[in-house]
Design an enzyme around this catalytic site. Structure first.
Site, PDB file in Angstrom:
ATOM      1  N   GLY A  50       0.821  -1.229  -0.122  1.00  0.00           N
ATOM      2  CA  GLY A  50       0.108  -0.060  -0.115  1.00  0.00           C
ATOM      3  C   GLY A  50       0.870   1.267  -0.046  1.00  0.00           C
ATOM      4  CG  ASP A 106      -0.934   1.572   3.432  1.00  0.00           C
ATOM      5  OD1 ASP A 106      -0.725   1.408   4.436  1.00  0.00           O
ATOM      6  OD2 ASP A 106      -1.485   0.879   2.619  1.00  0.00           O
ATOM      7  CG  ASP A 109      -8.119   0.601  10.618  1.00  0.00           C
ATOM      8  OD1 ASP A 109      -8.927   1.406  11.358  1.00  0.00           O
ATOM      9  OD2 ASP A 109      -8.777  -0.436  10.036  1.00  0.00           O
ATOM     10  CE  LYS A 137      -9.356   3.236   7.424  1.00  0.00           C
ATOM     11  NZ  LYS A 137     -10.140   1.897   7.027  1.00  0.00           N
ATOM     12  CG  PHE A 159     -11.849   0.008   2.718  1.00  0.00           C
ATOM     13  CD1 PHE A 159     -10.989  -0.582   3.439  1.00  0.00           C
ATOM     14  CD2 PHE A 159     -11.745  -0.024   1.130  1.00  0.00           C
ATOM     15  CE1 PHE A 159      -9.966  -1.358   2.804  1.00  0.00           C
ATOM     16  CE2 PHE A 159     -10.941  -1.045   0.778  1.00  0.00           C
ATOM     17  CZ  PHE A 159      -9.927  -1.643   1.623  1.00  0.00           C
ATOM     18  CB  VAL A 160      -9.529   5.265   1.511  1.00  0.00           C
ATOM     19  CG1 VAL A 160     -10.201   6.443   2.555  1.00  0.00           C
ATOM     20  CG2 VAL A 160      -8.285   4.908   2.621  1.00  0.00           C
ATOM     21  CG  ASP A 166      -5.287  -3.480  -2.315  1.00  0.00           C
ATOM     22  OD1 ASP A 166      -4.953  -2.904  -0.876  1.00  0.00           O
ATOM     23  OD2 ASP A 166      -5.705  -4.724  -2.379  1.00  0.00           O
ATOM     24  NE  ARG A 172      -1.844  -2.918  -4.607  1.00  0.00           N
ATOM     25  CZ  ARG A 172      -1.829  -2.915  -3.246  1.00  0.00           C
ATOM     26  NH1 ARG A 172      -1.965  -1.932  -2.468  1.00  0.00           N
ATOM     27  NH2 ARG A 172      -2.145  -4.218  -2.768  1.00  0.00           N
TER      28      ARG A 172
END
Ligand code: 5GP
Ligand code: MG
Length: 189
Positions: A50, A106, A109, A137, A159-160, A166, A172
């Protein structure tokens, strides 16, 4: 019905962080990191996959001598949008003893991925250890979470995808950070 292979507009709900904001923030992060390590030998350890685009952009904003290495950790296998906990796909292959290590990921969370990465690095006795994530987040439900030293953007708990992130190994290459629509996850009625 079309058989075009372009990314359907309906797959992306909206842009959360656009290209200009990403570029400006990556510039700033690069400056902060260069200032922090200006007198030190820096080793970057990036968590793939990511972080690949963030990594590529960020390292070109840090004009220092640096070593760069990667590991691969998977938290969201296949079509999942909730974490299954970190699984090592490619472990650390560099000797990090006495190095000044900056871990790049990346997105933060639950923090489990970064924690797993940092404890693996710490076990190798680096001289110093810091971490940098592009996205963090908001998770007010978590009582404690490890907090990185450098953060690009705080985002809502959704969720991004895009800019390296991805869903099922897709999206991506989307240049912005976007919310994924239910048309993409197959959750629509
Ligand atoms: P954590 O271990 O902190 O719960 O999750 C971090 C990892 O899960 C990240 O390195 C990233 O690969 C993945 N992840 C967490 N949230 C998202 C998200 O919203 N979108 C995508 N594509 N991946 C995410
Ligand atoms: Mg990851």
């Amino acid at each position: 019905m079309t058989d075009s292979r372009f990314i359907p507009e309906t797959h992306l709900d909206r842009v959360l962080v656009d290209r200009d904001r990403i570029a400006a923030r990556v510039d700033e992060l690069g400056r902060q990191i260069a200032e922090t390590y200006r007198d030190q030998d820096l080793t970057i350890m990036a968590v793939l996959t990511g972080s690949m685009i963030f990594l590529a952009d960020l390292i070109r904003r840090i004009p220092l001598m640096m070593h760069i290495d990667v590991v691969s950790i998977s938290s969201y296998p296949g079509r999942s949008t909730t974490t299954r906990g970190p699984r090592w796909l490619l472990p650390i292959s560099t000797d990090l003893k006495d190095r000044n290590v900056l871990v790049i990921d990346d997105i933060l969370d639950s923090g489990l991925t970064l924690q797993a990465m940092l404890s693996a690095v710490r076990a190798m006795e680096p001289a110093s250890l810091r971490s940098c994530v592009l996205l963090r987040k908001e998770r007010p439900d978590l009582e404690t979470r490890f907090e990185p030293d450098f953060v690009g953007f705080d985002i809502p708990n959704e969720f991004v995808v895009g800019y390296g992130l991805d869903f099922d190994n897709l999206y991506r290459n989307v240049p912005e950070i976007c919310l994924l629509s239910e048309h993409a996850t197959g959750e629509q009625a």
